[in-house]
Design a protein around this motif. Structure first.
Motif, mmCIF file in Angstrom:
data_model
loop_
_atom_site.group_PDB
_atom_site.id
_atom_site.type_symbol
_atom_site.label_atom_id
_atom_site.label_comp_id
_atom_site.label_asym_id
_atom_site.label_seq_id
_atom_site.Cartn_x
_atom_site.Cartn_y
_atom_site.Cartn_z
ATOM 1 N N TYR A 296 -7.167 0.320 -8.586
ATOM 2 C CA TYR A 296 -5.916 0.382 -9.340
ATOM 3 C C TYR A 296 -5.550 -0.979 -9.938
ATOM 4 O O TYR A 296 -5.171 -1.073 -11.119
ATOM 5 C CB TYR A 296 -4.797 0.882 -8.421
ATOM 6 C CG TYR A 296 -3.422 0.785 -9.037
ATOM 7 C CD1 TYR A 296 -3.072 1.564 -10.140
ATOM 8 C CD2 TYR A 296 -2.466 -0.096 -8.512
ATOM 9 C CE1 TYR A 296 -1.805 1.469 -10.705
ATOM 10 C CE2 TYR A 296 -1.207 -0.198 -9.071
ATOM 11 C CZ TYR A 296 -0.880 0.589 -10.166
ATOM 12 O OH TYR A 296 0.369 0.478 -10.727
ATOM 13 N N GLN B 254 -3.177 5.271 0.824
ATOM 14 C CA GLN B 254 -3.982 4.450 -0.095
ATOM 15 C C GLN B 254 -4.905 3.524 0.695
ATOM 16 O O GLN B 254 -4.489 2.857 1.629
ATOM 17 C CB GLN B 254 -3.056 3.621 -0.990
ATOM 18 C CG GLN B 254 -3.748 2.976 -2.177
ATOM 19 C CD GLN B 254 -2.758 2.261 -3.085
ATOM 20 O OE1 GLN B 254 -1.785 1.676 -2.627
ATOM 21 N NE2 GLN B 254 -3.013 2.310 -4.385
ATOM 22 N N ASP C 176 -8.923 2.051 -3.016
ATOM 23 C CA ASP C 176 -7.974 2.614 -3.989
ATOM 24 C C ASP C 176 -7.169 1.495 -4.641
ATOM 25 O O ASP C 176 -6.954 1.487 -5.856
ATOM 26 C CB ASP C 176 -7.014 3.596 -3.313
ATOM 27 C CG ASP C 176 -7.709 4.833 -2.766
ATOM 28 O OD1 ASP C 176 -8.757 5.211 -3.325
ATOM 29 O OD2 ASP C 176 -7.208 5.399 -1.778
ATOM 30 N N LEU D 226 0.841 -1.204 0.000
ATOM 31 C CA LEU D 226 0.000 0.000 0.000
ATOM 32 C C LEU D 226 0.870 1.247 0.000
ATOM 33 O O LEU D 226 1.861 1.320 0.732
ATOM 34 C CB LEU D 226 -0.897 0.029 1.231
ATOM 35 C CG LEU D 226 -2.151 -0.839 1.253
ATOM 36 C CD1 LEU D 226 -2.745 -0.821 2.651
ATOM 37 C CD2 LEU D 226 -3.166 -0.375 0.225
ATOM 38 N N GLU D 227 0.506 2.222 -0.818
ATOM 39 C CA GLU D 227 1.181 3.515 -0.765
ATOM 40 C C GLU D 227 0.605 4.321 0.399
ATOM 41 O O GLU D 227 -0.485 4.031 0.896
ATOM 42 C CB GLU D 227 0.985 4.276 -2.078
ATOM 43 C CG GLU D 227 1.539 3.573 -3.307
ATOM 44 C CD GLU D 227 3.052 3.412 -3.278
ATOM 45 O OE1 GLU D 227 3.708 4.197 -2.556
ATOM 46 O OE2 GLU D 227 3.565 2.512 -3.963
#
Length: 222
Positions: A190, A182, A186, A178-179
């Motif tokens: 993506y 995020q 999300d 995970l960013e």
């Protein structure tokens, strides 16, 4: 060349929308001709397709891709039992090779470094007649995807976000890339088109039991 079923040359051709096939069909067709001469009898042309598909199943693997929580490992084990294949989980292989938990590596090295390690280990795979359950992030590195495609068919286990959200309660410790900031939604938005783009087969697993999903995969790869 027919083993691997899809070489890098064939993958590059497919990306350019060029028609390209491996040599297995030709090999089987030649074997039919040889058998006719040896037996002195005509064999039906349909035998070529029958033998081709049987040989393909004997050589290829079935690779499961999809979101965390979609059931790749659980379904994979059941499918392996049904069709008599071995089972391999790339997340567990990564932990075995590195001696670290996935989440540890992500925390210590960051997402990009982890994805590189994941692709490095996937590139070492050399197996036949395996059900391979991949990590959810395996499709994010083109090196890993190319290697997986040489090993067999990529099967995407598709679920709606609501079902994935129900199944995942340990997002922070599960080893998910995970960013910052995020959310799971999300991540789902993506990755979903990436899974669909790289998949050879898409299984709509929503509402199916583990056994039903395994049988749907089995029927799709025949």
């Amino acid at each position: 060349i027919y083993n691997p079923a899809r070489t890098q040359l064939l993958l590059d051709a497919a990306r350019r929308d060029l028609v390209a096939v491996n040599g297995l069909w030709m090999l089987v067709a030649q074997a039919k001709e040889a058998a006719e001469w040896f037996l002195n009898q005509k064999l039906p042309d349909s035998i070529i397709a029958d033998v081709y598909h049987k040989m393909q199943l004997q050589m290829e693997n079935i690779i499961l891709i999809g979101m965390p929580g979609c059931g790749k490992s659980t379904v994979g084990i059941v499918l392996a039992k049904i069709i008599g294949y071995k089972f391999l989980d790339t997340d567990l292989l990564i932990q075995e090779k590195t001696g670290k938990l996935l989440q540890e590596m992500i925390n210590e090295l960051g997402n990009k470094a982890f994805l590189d390690i994941e692709a490095d280990i996937i590139e070492t795979l050399d197996c036949e007649k395996h059900i391979i359950a991949t990590g959810g992030s395996a499709v994010l590195n083109s090196r890993g995807v190319d290697k997986l495609k040489t090993l067999g068919k990529l099967v995407y286990l598709k679920h709606p976000f609501e079902e994935i959200n129900k199944r995942i309660s340990n997002l922070d410790t599960r080893g998910v890339t995970l960013e910052n900031g995020q959310t799971l939604k999300d991540l789902y938005d993506y990755r979903s088109p990436i899974y669909e783009n790289v998949a050879d087969i898409i299984i709509d697993a929503n509402g199916l039991s583990i056994e039903q999903t395994a049988k749907a995969i089995m029927n799709s790869v025949k």
